[in-house]
Design an enzyme around this catalytic site. Structure first.
Site: not given
Ligand code: ADP
Ligand code: F6P
Length: 480
Positions: A179, A387
């Protein structure tokens, strides 16, 4: 309502589990975090969100229970959801968890794969614990695997698991999807066990990535670490097994999210947000509190907007929701202190007695509230320094009202920028450029916003969660 159950072990005869050509087989998803079937509240993290949108009835989802125990479970605890998905989870021993999760996964791999070698902390015992946990995952999954099952492992926490399954005699098709970004050899070589990781991933039939750049970086590493010669289809032979690297970018269930956002417009939280804004335009950031997301630089860029474009003072509010994440890792604690300071600096500099320019909160917000907030925001600020994909960018586009859409300001270093080219694409390291893009978005005529949004939405609908899963599983099924 979900119910507990016990799965029947699938023939532990010791013989390799050969894949039966015509057996339909289940999809077995493996990820470190597994969403709870009974708790559908806020989940911050792209992996759980994308897969939850697409996991089909009859599948098995295996991973960590979220519990740290005295000992790692030898046997998985299983629950079947009301949508007939079996969730099987194990606890991890505290002593291993620290070194596996905080140590190697988030102290070494995460910074390296996000191009932050300066933050990388490597030590052997952490890597040993990482392998121990990957082996424990493989051992606990083994009795649940049936012939014909397609095993689909996710993300950087589980890079050596396929090799452990092979060592246990599993002959099923195994796929792995990363991812996060992958790095070119000049960076990966910084990590002492780089070659070991590439060899372990080569136990998979399919290795999937978010961008074409990630696929070629992986193949370059395979050529250097293993001495293999990948062909034009991304295939190479290593120790008698063919591995193929493929491009299968992740997406969201855009129709479902758009419907959620429309409904969310009338929920209490969104109404309260709108009332608190008055006539002011909302600039919104939604992220995990992670140094890859470029939050300090984003705060600086907002400060530059207020400084260089004074016409926006008192006319905008920037809301940054940054859900606390990985708080036991030192670099995350440092980031949090840094953001507290910068938020204070900006508000100290620009606030008026009846206007606070920056609102900053560090707890997660429910998914439907987030959807309503996206729809309210005139600017969606998605400016990671690096990212894998960034699903927030896609959610923001899906949530907009097509008649009066907001503008996405998107980092060129997010995987999403490969596709979402009609966004205002910026270099997140340049606060003046990001400020100029915010200004451009704030003054952009309606027709231009509508045209850009229509093009973006078509792409978000096309590369959606279902397509991501279908594409990956098609590669995984195809054993030619
Ligand atoms: P990552 O996998 O690195 O966290 P992504 O942008 O791909 O980043 O995915 C983040 C997911 O988590 C999205 O579905 C988003 O809506 C959710 N998310 C991110 N930040 C928050 C937050 N502060 N509160 C609730 N949901 C969140
Ligand atoms: O997409 C990246 C990622 O590390 C996922 O594997 C994971 O579900 C998400 O971000 C949140 O991270 P963590 O599991 O360390 O809270």
């Amino acid at each position: 309502m979900s119910k507990a159950s016990t799965l029947t072990p699938a023939g532990r005869s010791g013989a390799p589990r050969a894949r039966e050509k015509n057996a339909p087989g289940r999809v077995v998803i493996v990820s470190n975090r597994v969403p709870s079937p009974s708790d559908k509240t806020a989940t911050a993290g792209g992996l759980a969100v994308a897969l939850a949108d697409a996991v089909t009835p009859g599948s098995l989802w295996f991973g960590w229970s979220g519990k740290r125990a005295d000992e790692t479970s030898a046997k998985a605890h299983t629950e079947i959801s009301d949508t007939n998905v079996t969730y099987a989870t194990i606890d991890i021993a505290e002593r291993d968890y620290q070194r596996f999760y905080n140590g190697f996964a988030n102290g070494a791999l995460w910074p390296l794969l996000h191009y932050r070698t300066g933050l990388l902390r490597f030590n052997r015992p952490d890597f040993e614990a990482y392998r121990t946990v990957n082996r424990a995952f493989a051992e606990a999954l083994l009795p649940l695997i049936r012939p014909g099952d397609l095993i689909w492992i996710h993300d950087y926490q589980l890079m050596t698991m396929a090799a452990e399954l092979r060592a246990l005699g599993v002959a099923n098709r195994i796929g792995f999807f990363l991812h996060v970004p992958f790095v070119p050899p000049s960076l990966l070589q910084v990590l002492p066990p780089a070659a070991e990781l590439i060899a372990a991933l080569s136990a998979c039939d399919i290795v999937g990535f978010q961008t074409a750049g990630d696929v070629s970086a992986f193949l370059d590493n395979a050529a250097i670490c293993l001495g293999v010669q990948p062909d034009n289809a991304g295939c190479y032979l290593y120790q008698g097994r063919k591995t193929r690297a493929v491009l299968t970018p992740i997406g969201i269930d855009s129709d479902k999210f758009a419907a959620l956002a429309e409904t969310a417009e009338q929920t209490a939280e969104t109404i309260r947000l709108r009332e608190s804004l008055g006539d002011r335009a909302l600039v919104l950031g939604v992220d995990r509190l992670d140094y890859s997301k470029g939050l300090p630089q984003r705060f600086d860029a907002y400060g530059r907007l207020l400084y260089a474009y004074p016409q926006h003072r008192r006319c905008v509010n920037f809301l940054q929701i940054a859900a606390r994440s990985r708080q036991e890792v030192g670099s995350y604690q440092t980031l949090r202190r840094e953001l507290d300071r910068r938020a204070g600096d900006i508000n100290g500099e620009f606030s008026d007695f009846d206007w606070v320019p920056l609102r900053y909160m560090t707890h997660p917000v429910k998914r439907n509230a987030i959807a309503g907030f996206y729809r309210t925001a005139r600017i969606g600020l998605v400016t990671p320094l690096r990212d894998g994909m960034n699903l927030v960018a896609k959610e923001y586009v899906a949530a907009q009202n097509a008649a009066n859409p907001g503008m996405l300001v998107l980092s060129r270093f997010a995987g999403a920028a490969d596709e979402l080219t009609e966004a205002l694409i910026v270099n997140p390291f340049d606060p003046d450029e990001v400020a100029a893009a915010m200004h451009q978005g704030l003054v952009m005529p309606l027709e231009e916003r509508q045209a850009r949004h229509a093009a973006l939405l078509a792409k978000v609908k096309h590369t959606n969660a279902r397509r991501y899963c279908e594409q990956f599983l098609e590669y995984l099924r195809d054993d030619q």
